[in-house]
Scaffold this active site. Sequence first.
Site, PDB file in Angstrom:
ATOM      1  N   ARG A  34      27.561  22.530  15.127  1.00 27.87           N
ATOM      2  CA  ARG A  34      27.632  21.557  16.211  1.00 27.87           C
ATOM      3  C   ARG A  34      28.974  20.855  16.210  1.00 27.87           C
ATOM      4  O   ARG A  34      29.500  20.526  15.151  1.00 27.87           O
ATOM      5  CB  ARG A  34      26.521  20.518  16.026  1.00 27.87           C
ATOM      6  N   LYS A  76      14.302  16.465  10.795  1.00 32.71           N
ATOM      7  CA  LYS A  76      13.480  16.124  11.968  1.00 32.71           C
ATOM      8  C   LYS A  76      13.350  17.298  12.934  1.00 32.71           C
ATOM      9  O   LYS A  76      12.258  17.628  13.365  1.00 32.71           O
ATOM     10  CB  LYS A  76      14.105  14.965  12.763  1.00 32.71           C
ATOM     11  N   ARG A  88      24.715  22.899   8.066  1.00 33.60           N
ATOM     12  CA  ARG A  88      23.834  23.097   9.218  1.00 33.60           C
ATOM     13  C   ARG A  88      24.501  23.925  10.315  1.00 33.60           C
ATOM     14  O   ARG A  88      25.662  23.721  10.650  1.00 33.60           O
ATOM     15  CB  ARG A  88      23.428  21.736   9.794  1.00 33.60           C
ATOM     16  N   ARG A 123      15.745   5.164  19.157  1.00 33.16           N
ATOM     17  CA  ARG A 123      16.776   5.037  18.142  1.00 33.16           C
ATOM     18  C   ARG A 123      17.187   3.589  17.942  1.00 33.16           C
ATOM     19  O   ARG A 123      17.979   3.299  17.052  1.00 33.16           O
ATOM     20  CB  ARG A 123      17.994   5.812  18.614  1.00 33.16           C
ATOM     21  N   ARG A 161      27.593   8.572  12.445  1.00 28.03           N
ATOM     22  CA  ARG A 161      26.178   8.584  12.856  1.00 28.03           C
ATOM     23  C   ARG A 161      25.264   8.008  11.779  1.00 28.03           C
ATOM     24  O   ARG A 161      24.301   7.316  12.082  1.00 28.03           O
ATOM     25  CB  ARG A 161      25.736  10.000  13.232  1.00 28.03           C
TER      26      ARG A 161
HETATM   27  P1  ADP Z   1      21.705  13.529  15.179  1.00 28.09           P
HETATM   28  O1  ADP Z   1      20.329  13.085  14.764  1.00 28.09           O
HETATM   29  O2  ADP Z   1      22.350  14.436  14.190  1.00 28.09           O
HETATM   30  O3  ADP Z   1      22.598  12.392  15.593  1.00 28.09           O
HETATM   31  P2  ADP Z   1      20.747  14.309  17.817  1.00 28.09           P
HETATM   32  O4  ADP Z   1      20.709  15.695  18.328  1.00 28.09           O
HETATM   33  O5  ADP Z   1      19.462  13.596  17.638  1.00 28.09           O
HETATM   34  O6  ADP Z   1      21.545  14.445  16.447  1.00 28.09           O
HETATM   35  O7  ADP Z   1      21.687  13.403  18.738  1.00 28.09           O
HETATM   36  C1  ADP Z   1      22.989  13.783  19.084  1.00 28.09           C
HETATM   37  C2  ADP Z   1      23.684  12.690  19.892  1.00 28.09           C
HETATM   38  O8  ADP Z   1      22.959  12.450  21.121  1.00 28.09           O
HETATM   39  C3  ADP Z   1      23.739  11.333  19.222  1.00 28.09           C
HETATM   40  O9  ADP Z   1      24.856  11.214  18.342  1.00 28.09           O
HETATM   41  C4  ADP Z   1      23.869  10.392  20.446  1.00 28.09           C
HETATM   42  O10 ADP Z   1      25.174  10.410  20.972  1.00 28.09           O
HETATM   43  C5  ADP Z   1      22.977  11.064  21.469  1.00 28.09           C
HETATM   44  N1  ADP Z   1      21.576  10.553  21.428  1.00 28.09           N
HETATM   45  C6  ADP Z   1      20.466  11.287  21.151  1.00 28.09           C
HETATM   46  N2  ADP Z   1      19.360  10.529  21.242  1.00 28.09           N
HETATM   47  C7  ADP Z   1      19.755   9.279  21.575  1.00 28.09           C
HETATM   48  C8  ADP Z   1      19.078   8.044  21.801  1.00 28.09           C
HETATM   49  N3  ADP Z   1      17.736   7.923  21.692  1.00 28.09           N
HETATM   50  N4  ADP Z   1      19.834   6.964  22.121  1.00 28.09           N
HETATM   51  C9  ADP Z   1      21.164   7.045  22.241  1.00 28.09           C
HETATM   52  N5  ADP Z   1      21.870   8.173  22.037  1.00 28.09           N
HETATM   53  C10 ADP Z   1      21.185   9.292  21.712  1.00 28.09           C
END
Ligand code: ADP
Length: 225
Positions: free
Chosen positions: A162, A17, A130, A93, A173
């Site tokens: 990360r 993504k 990654r 999400r 996750r």
């Molecule tokens: P990944 O897709 O690998 O989980 P992201 O960078 O999209 O990585 O998100 C990292 C973290 O940020 C998530 O594990 C969560 O804690 C938080 N997060 C991001 N977007 C949301 C969202 N829309 N709702 C709730 N938590 C979020």
Amino acid sequence: MTPGVRLILLGKQGAGKGTQCVRLSRHYVVPHIATGDMFRAAVKSGTEAGRLVKRYLDAGELVPDVIVMRVVADRLDQDDTKARGFVLDGFPRTVHQAEALAALLSPSDVDVVIDLEVPTGLVLQRLASRRVCSACGANYSLDSPPKFDWTCDVCGGEVVQRGDDTEVAIRRRLKLYEVATAPLVQWYLGRGQLEVVDGVGDADTVMARLVAVVDARRGIRAESP
Ligand code: ADP
Ligand code: ZN
């Protein structure tokens, strides 16, 4: 056809993504809005909001909806997104977040929601290798590192693994994705907004598939009365 686009990309962690959203945002000249990047930036800058969300990020848990919606609503209210649109990455999400987004955008709506499909075995492999730029969020991997010594090609920042890309946090996750985010795919399908795109292949190949699907949708919208 009017320029810009309003796009949501769904997909598991490691589906690609982030990489594709950066490309799509350049292609359609719209901001790339990545809630994960915004939260990581807040944590890094040590703001009040950053202190609030840090423990959720570290644990691989979802940040509470009230906080997420405040951050997103602020961003969508800015001039660039209002005028041209956006590529949303990592948001919504949950079905609850999707409902809140639909209410925010009403009476208009997103052009298309894409589910970027990649098998779980492959995402686990991708996540283990990654690496990301700690300054701008650009994506790299052990197989395609930056040109010089883990220094970001884009901004010169430090490229690192990360903190939440550990095996335990990744599994947590992915589990959360199945429980909370997969139902979103059904929700958007029911609204006639969903397209599924195969995320297996090199970045250029996947990008070409995405643009074809988005342009087809925009064509449909432009022709309808
Ligand atoms: P990944 O897709 O690998 O989980 P992201 O960078 O999209 O990585 O998100 C990292 C973290 O940020 C998530 O594990 C969560 O804690 C938080 N997060 C991001 N977007 C949301 C969202 N829309 N709702 C709730 N938590 C979020
Ligand atoms: Zn960078």
